[in-house]
Design a protein around this motif. Sequence first.
Motif, PDB file in Angstrom:
ATOM      1  N   SER A 201       0.825  -1.213   0.000  1.00 30.68           N
ATOM      2  CA  SER A 201       0.000   0.000   0.000  1.00 30.68           C
ATOM      3  C   SER A 201       0.854   1.256   0.000  1.00 30.68           C
ATOM      4  O   SER A 201       0.453   2.297  -0.555  1.00 30.68           O
ATOM      5  CB  SER A 201      -0.938   0.000   1.209  1.00 30.68           C
ATOM      6  OG  SER A 201      -0.196  -0.021   2.421  1.00 30.68           O
ATOM      7  N   ARG A 202       2.038   1.166   0.588  1.00 28.37           N
ATOM      8  CA  ARG A 202       2.895   2.354   0.635  1.00 28.37           C
ATOM      9  C   ARG A 202       3.640   2.563  -0.681  1.00 28.37           C
ATOM     10  O   ARG A 202       3.875   3.705  -1.080  1.00 28.37           O
ATOM     11  CB  ARG A 202       3.847   2.251   1.827  1.00 28.37           C
ATOM     12  CG  ARG A 202       3.076   2.206   3.129  1.00 28.37           C
ATOM     13  CD  ARG A 202       3.883   2.426   4.361  1.00 28.37           C
ATOM     14  NE  ARG A 202       3.043   2.239   5.528  1.00 28.37           N
ATOM     15  CZ  ARG A 202       3.470   2.300   6.783  1.00 28.37           C
ATOM     16  NH1 ARG A 202       4.750   2.565   7.025  1.00 28.37           N
ATOM     17  NH2 ARG A 202       2.637   2.112   7.787  1.00 28.37           N
ATOM     18  N   PHE A 203       3.987   1.479  -1.334  1.00 26.42           N
ATOM     19  CA  PHE A 203       4.510   1.631  -2.700  1.00 26.42           C
ATOM     20  C   PHE A 203       3.466   2.321  -3.576  1.00 26.42           C
ATOM     21  O   PHE A 203       3.782   3.228  -4.351  1.00 26.42           O
ATOM     22  CB  PHE A 203       4.861   0.273  -3.298  1.00 26.42           C
ATOM     23  CG  PHE A 203       6.221  -0.252  -2.906  1.00 26.42           C
ATOM     24  CD1 PHE A 203       7.378   0.327  -3.419  1.00 26.42           C
ATOM     25  CD2 PHE A 203       6.339  -1.321  -2.040  1.00 26.42           C
ATOM     26  CE1 PHE A 203       8.631  -0.156  -3.071  1.00 26.42           C
ATOM     27  CE2 PHE A 203       7.591  -1.808  -1.681  1.00 26.42           C
ATOM     28  CZ  PHE A 203       8.738  -1.229  -2.192  1.00 26.42           C
ATOM     29  N   ALA A 204       2.213   1.892  -3.456  1.00 25.55           N
ATOM     30  CA  ALA A 204       1.144   2.485  -4.253  1.00 25.55           C
ATOM     31  C   ALA A 204       0.964   3.957  -3.915  1.00 25.55           C
ATOM     32  O   ALA A 204       0.760   4.795  -4.816  1.00 25.55           O
ATOM     33  CB  ALA A 204      -0.166   1.720  -4.016  1.00 25.55           C
ATOM     34  N   GLU A 205       1.040   4.288  -2.631  1.00 33.42           N
ATOM     35  CA  GLU A 205       0.872   5.679  -2.224  1.00 33.42           C
ATOM     36  C   GLU A 205       1.962   6.563  -2.816  1.00 33.42           C
ATOM     37  O   GLU A 205       1.687   7.661  -3.313  1.00 33.42           O
ATOM     38  CB  GLU A 205       0.877   5.774  -0.696  1.00 33.42           C
ATOM     39  CG  GLU A 205       0.589   7.172  -0.180  1.00 33.42           C
ATOM     40  CD  GLU A 205       0.495   7.222   1.336  1.00 33.42           C
ATOM     41  OE1 GLU A 205       0.398   8.343   1.869  1.00 33.42           O
ATOM     42  OE2 GLU A 205       0.538   6.153   1.982  1.00 33.42           O
ATOM     43  N   VAL A 206       3.201   6.090  -2.777  1.00 35.16           N
ATOM     44  CA  VAL A 206       4.307   6.865  -3.359  1.00 35.16           C
ATOM     45  C   VAL A 206       4.101   7.019  -4.867  1.00 35.16           C
ATOM     46  O   VAL A 206       4.270   8.112  -5.422  1.00 35.16           O
ATOM     47  CB  VAL A 206       5.662   6.194  -3.054  1.00 35.16           C
ATOM     48  CG1 VAL A 206       6.782   6.849  -3.863  1.00 35.16           C
ATOM     49  CG2 VAL A 206       5.969   6.280  -1.567  1.00 35.16           C
TER      50      VAL A 206
END
Length: 348
Positions: A201-206
């Motif tokens: 989810s944090r890869f996606a957010e970045v």
Amino acid sequence: MKILIRATNWVGDAILALPALRAVRKRFPDAEIAIVARPYVADIYRDQEICNQLIRYDPQGLHAGFFGRERLAAELRAQKFDVALLLQNAFDAAWLAWRANIPERIGYARDARSLLLTKIVPVPRHGEVPTHEKFYYLELLRRAGWLDSLQDETFIGLRIPEEKRRRADEFLCKAGVRQGVPRIAIGAGASYGSAKCWPPSRFAEVANRLQSEVDADVILFGTAAEANVSTAISAEMRQSPIDLTGKTAIADLPALLSQCHLFIGNDSGAMHVAAAVGLPVIAVFGPTDAFGTSPVTQRCSIVQQKPYCSPCFLRRCPTDHRCMTAITADMVEAATRPWLSSIQVQRA
């Protein structure tokens, strides 16, 4: 002279061992050098001009089990090598060289294999050599008398033939990657284990934040086993990424990454490949030690939070994975900005 070198098993380690392999080639320019390696490592070493022969060691296929290893030992025995240099630490590496009747067998005294070696090299104690793993392999050569001194390198590069670069660009374009826009590669997996993996989810957010500011293509790389990770990233992205997870082989990775502009990923083999082909790398480290295994390039930003338990080097976190969950999207986004800005300036 005929030299057999047993390569390391991990892609990242294989790249970090390149200075040592190049040092052997330089010291023995007329020797016939063969490298025994797992198939995916052999693919990385192809085109690097460090050996005369790559011998694929496939313990999951042709060389599975005792009889498979015996088959490989017989093949090596027929080539009548003079010396074996064991970069891999395992007992199996020494056993294979011994069964191949190679008269001189050089390696570190690891994994209870000293009786199978003819030149037993003591393992460097803490503080005897610099921390980074690249020096571990060079020190083996120095202690074996094959190297006069340890030479530092600020960049370990992979050679990629121009034809492979061209084919890689054509492949990316057919997959939907556009010409003339920045290409952001994401490697969200790590074959070592889940402890190395930042949350999808944090890869996606970045990725969402970067694409909201820059017209860029995001390309997901990974093995078929990492498909769930890429699916989770894709599900949370506002613009669909180019998902190449499971659609490429490790042999393709250097050329494909060479056609990108930025890499964001975990401490993994893909991270080291990206660095070795010249990409700016944003490397997210958790349970491992960046001082020991960071990419050898000046174009790298390490993002790491170090709780009391880090580095633990575990494959799976037995508690709350705090070394990774403490790393926010803000931190990784901030690390990308200088590199992304430089890409835009270069393209202007």
